[in-house]
Write an enzyme that holds these catalytic residues in place. Structure first.
Site, PDB file in Angstrom:
ATOM      1  N   LYS A 205       0.838  -1.196   0.000  1.00  0.00           N
ATOM      2  CA  LYS A 205       0.000   0.000   0.000  1.00  0.00           C
ATOM      3  C   LYS A 205       0.881   1.258   0.000  1.00  0.00           C
ATOM      4  CE  LYS A 205      -3.214   2.690   2.772  1.00  0.00           C
ATOM      5  NZ  LYS A 205      -3.947   2.818   4.050  1.00  0.00           N
ATOM      6  N   GLU A 211      10.962  -4.736   3.483  1.00  0.00           N
ATOM      7  CA  GLU A 211      10.995  -6.156   3.148  1.00  0.00           C
ATOM      8  C   GLU A 211      10.477  -6.391   1.731  1.00  0.00           C
ATOM      9  OE1 GLU A 211       9.514  -4.769   5.784  1.00  0.00           O
ATOM     10  OE2 GLU A 211       9.708  -6.004   7.600  1.00  0.00           O
ATOM     11  N   GLY A 266      -4.258  -1.308   5.746  1.00  0.00           N
ATOM     12  CA  GLY A 266      -3.547  -2.513   5.321  1.00  0.00           C
ATOM     13  C   GLY A 266      -4.221  -3.781   5.809  1.00  0.00           C
ATOM     14  N   ARG A 267      -4.624  -3.796   7.084  1.00  0.00           N
ATOM     15  CA  ARG A 267      -5.211  -5.008   7.648  1.00  0.00           C
ATOM     16  C   ARG A 267      -6.667  -5.196   7.242  1.00  0.00           C
ATOM     17  NH1 ARG A 267      -3.624  -1.317  11.139  1.00  0.00           N
ATOM     18  NH2 ARG A 267      -5.127  -0.200  12.462  1.00  0.00           N
ATOM     19  N   GLU A 352      -3.409  -4.995  15.838  1.00  0.00           N
ATOM     20  CA  GLU A 352      -2.916  -3.751  15.237  1.00  0.00           C
ATOM     21  C   GLU A 352      -4.009  -2.679  15.262  1.00  0.00           C
ATOM     22  OE1 GLU A 352      -1.528  -3.322  10.935  1.00  0.00           O
ATOM     23  OE2 GLU A 352       0.373  -3.394  12.022  1.00  0.00           O
ATOM     24  N   HIS A 383      -3.295 -30.678  21.873  1.00  0.00           N
ATOM     25  CA  HIS A 383      -2.081 -31.435  22.234  1.00  0.00           C
ATOM     26  C   HIS A 383      -0.918 -30.495  22.472  1.00  0.00           C
ATOM     27  CE1 HIS A 383      -4.233 -35.101  21.033  1.00  0.00           C
ATOM     28  NE2 HIS A 383      -4.768 -34.319  20.106  1.00  0.00           N
ATOM     29  N   LYS A 510      10.852   0.559  12.754  1.00  0.00           N
ATOM     30  CA  LYS A 510      11.367   0.690  11.389  1.00  0.00           C
ATOM     31  C   LYS A 510      12.521   1.685  11.344  1.00  0.00           C
ATOM     32  CE  LYS A 510       6.922  -0.253   9.150  1.00  0.00           C
ATOM     33  NZ  LYS A 510       5.833   0.293   8.334  1.00  0.00           N
TER      34      LYS A 510
HETATM   35  O1  LIG Z   1       1.244  -2.651   2.361  1.00  0.00           O
HETATM   36  P1  LIG Z   1       2.453  -1.960   2.948  1.00  0.00           P
HETATM   37  O2  LIG Z   1       2.395  -0.482   2.844  1.00  0.00           O
HETATM   38  O3  LIG Z   1       3.732  -2.547   2.404  1.00  0.00           O
HETATM   39  O4  LIG Z   1       2.448  -2.255   4.535  1.00  0.00           O
HETATM   40  C1  LIG Z   1       2.538  -3.567   4.974  1.00  0.00           C
HETATM   41  C2  LIG Z   1       2.258  -3.597   6.494  1.00  0.00           C
HETATM   42  O5  LIG Z   1       3.286  -2.886   7.167  1.00  0.00           O
HETATM   43  C3  LIG Z   1       2.956  -1.848   8.071  1.00  0.00           C
HETATM   44  O6  LIG Z   1       4.071  -1.756   8.905  1.00  0.00           O
HETATM   45  C4  LIG Z   1       1.725  -2.075   8.929  1.00  0.00           C
HETATM   46  O7  LIG Z   1       2.070  -2.653  10.158  1.00  0.00           O
HETATM   47  C5  LIG Z   1       0.700  -3.004   8.314  1.00  0.00           C
HETATM   48  O8  LIG Z   1      -0.589  -2.518   8.647  1.00  0.00           O
HETATM   49  C6  LIG Z   1       0.870  -3.075   6.814  1.00  0.00           C
HETATM   50  O9  LIG Z   1      -0.097  -3.977   6.283  1.00  0.00           O
END
Ligand SMILES: O=P(O)(O)OC[C@H]1O[C@H](O)[C@H](O)[C@@H](O)[C@@H]1O
Length: 544
Positions: A205, A211, A266-267, A352, A383, A510
């Site tokens: 997004k 990463e 994002g979530r 989150e 288990h 970050k």
């Molecule tokens: O989709 P992006 O911008 O790469 O973000 C990926 C993820 O990283 C962020 O740090 C947030 O914790 C998430 O809510 C998000 O989904």
């Protein structure tokens, strides 16, 4: 006014004291209609919430608590595009993404629905071009594999929903997911791929996630190292982002970038173009059914009276345990192998969203907010960690989730799965008394030995659970289930007065991570860096 000053909150505190003397075992014994009163169904989902430590009075006060928090108005604010994500001045409109109605929804004076519909058309076209073989690789071969690179909400939704809907896969493409920056994963996935028949799909997004960018750079290097010309990037790389210029600058062909809006968290983004990998796996028609299931739950959430409202019920029960029973966590137990990823999905969605400590005006909360979410597929958890849920000294409310039918059903296996699921909820509720345990011990033991052993075997019971069942996990039902949890989290965020839609807590890690990376690469420590972090960096550098 803080939620703790409302009358329902104070009534619930008094009721909690009274409820401490009531055991669910007795509640069921004296009330044959309990399960009928504490069960609700909607959108193909049935929730039995009778195995909770609640009474009619407690349930009524929880509903009153939701009313005192004005959940209904806040719900309308969300669905109509108010900037409820106030720290980022954004609307929260993941619900618009699965809205198949004809009414406009305005954000900053613009009806967003035409763009929503246009994005759905892009997802459909992209999927069909690959499924039909029309979209070929640069050597003219059919694309057989898609490597979907993303993390957090750009990974969990696509991966976990694709996994959950395995019986609906069209088998036109093999979709592989890579998230972590640990090079092992991307290398293992690429090593098995043919560059000529592979498409890399980058989902981010922000288009700023370290990463995802690094994994995509590695994939690009792999592709070009295979002898593919730079011009072939356009046929083998695509991106989904709200930051289209950054994607193009990164080297993506403009017509291979699908946009998304900043009012999709994002979530909460699997319903947007981020969900493209799901459509690539199950086909666009099934993807649309996923959206329609969530739309059905949206309509239920907006119209059902709170006492019959599935998201409100789950949300309020969570508040009861978190704020009046001192529960620290909540466990999800999907009794269905294909839903094994669902606890991880809800972990991000819930933790989150509500892992917050400030109310909207910035003042710190003086009550508990988001719980710790964990879980695993049943029966595996039995288990592993169920011991603590049964005999530990803490309350861990549990959601058991079971399809009543599964594809290619083997009735013996499925009956065993269901019997374990229901048996666990029963054991958690009724427990086993000292007298019952002692009566089962062999005669040869002395009284002292019997008392001691029986004490270890006592199961306190009175451990709460919800049981969510449905006919089968088809795309529609999965969409409804996910939306159920989204709106449960929303209801709790409203009651706790937190902003469920920002995530400032992920930023510092970050920034400091980038300082550490710089120190690892240059050997120059950041002046403010503590001695532990410096020692760890030195240890890492020495080991290379
Ligand atoms: O989709 P992006 O911008 O790469 O973000 C990926 C993820 O990283 C962020 O740090 C947030 O914790 C998430 O809510 C998000 O989904």
């Amino acid at each position: 006014m803080s939620i703790t000053q409302t009358q329902p909150w104070q009534n619930l505190q008094a009721l909690a004291t009274k409820q401490a003397d009531v055991h669910m075992r007795d509640a069921f014994a004296t009330d044959p209609d309990r399960v009928k009163r504490f069960s609700q169904s909607a959108c193909g989902l049935h929730i039995d919430f009778s195995k909770n430590t609640i009474s009619d009075d407690i349930f009524a006060e929880l509903i009153a608590l939701a009313e005192s928090a004005d959940v209904a108005q806040k719900r309308t604010d969300m669905f109509t595009g108010s900037p409820i994500n106030h720290t980022e001045q954004r609307a929260v409109l993941h619900t618009a993404l699965r809205n198949f109605g004809t009414d406009p929804i305005y954000v900053n004076g613009k009806d967003i629905m035409p763009d929503v519909q246009a994005t759905r058309a892009k997802i459909k076209a992209f999927t069909e071009a690959l499924h039909s073989g029309e979209h070929k690789g640069y050597t003219g071969k059919t694309i057989t594999d898609v490597v979907s690179i993303g993390i957090g909400g750009s990974f969990l939704g696509p991966k976990i929903m694709s996994e959950a809907l395995l019986p609906y896969h069209q088998h036109k493409l093999n979709v592989h997911f890579v998230a972590n920056v640990d090079g092992c994963h991307i290398q293992d996935v690429l090593a098995q791929r043919d560059p000529e028949t592979t498409l890399v799909l980058m989902s981010s997004k922000s288009f700023g996630t370290q990463e995802t960018k690094q994994n995509t750079l590695t994939a690009k290097a792999w592709f070009l190292a295979s002898g593919a010309p730079q011009s072939a990037i356009a046929d083998h790389f695509a991106a989904i982002s709200s930051n289209v210029p950054a994607a193009v600058e990164f080297g993506m062909s403009p017509d291979r970038v699908i946009g998304m809006e900043d009012w999709v968290g994002g979530r909460y983004s699997l319903w947007s173009a981020i969900g493209l990998p799901i459509a690539l796996a199950i086909g666009y028609a099934n993807f649309e059914q996923l959206l329609k299931g969530a739309e059905a739950m949206d309509q239920h959430f907006q119209t059902a009276p709170l006492a019959e409202n599935l998201p409100a019920i789950l949300g309020l029960l969570g508040v009861w345990y978190r704020n009046f029973q001192d529960a620290q966590s909540h466990v999800l137990l999907p009794y269905y192998h294909y839903l094994r990823g669902f606890p991880a999905y809800v972990q991000q969605l819930d933790m989150e969203s509500n892992g917050k400590r400030n109310q909207h005006d910035g003042t710190a909360v003086d009550y508990a907010t988001g719980p710790i979410i964990f879980g695993s597929e049943g029966t595996n958890g039995q288990h592993s960690f169920h011991q603590l849920i049964h005999q530990g000294d803490t309350i861990i409310p549990a959601d058991f989730i079971l399809p009543l039918n599964v594809p290619n059903q083997d009735n013996t296996h499925h009956a065993m799965l269901a019997s374990n699921c229901f048996g666990q909820t029963q054991a958690l509720m009724q427990g086993k008394t000292f007298a019952e345990c002692r009566a089962e011990l062999p005669e040869g033991l002395s009284d002292v030995e019997k008392d001691t052993l029986a004490a270890h075997k006592v199961m306190p019971g009175n451990k709460p659970s919800n049981t969510i069942t449905f006919q089968t996990l088809d795309p529609f039902t999965l969409g409804a289930l996910v939306a159920l949890y989204e709106h449960k989290v929303f209801v709790q965020g409203v009651i706790w007065g937190v902003n469920s839609f920002d995530q400032w807590g992920v930023e510092l890690g970050k920034v400091l991570g980038n300082q550490v990376l710089d120190a690892i690469e240059t050997g120059t420590m950041h002046p403010a860096m503590d001695s532990s972090t410096q020692a760890l960096i030195e240890q890492f550098r020495t080991a290379q």
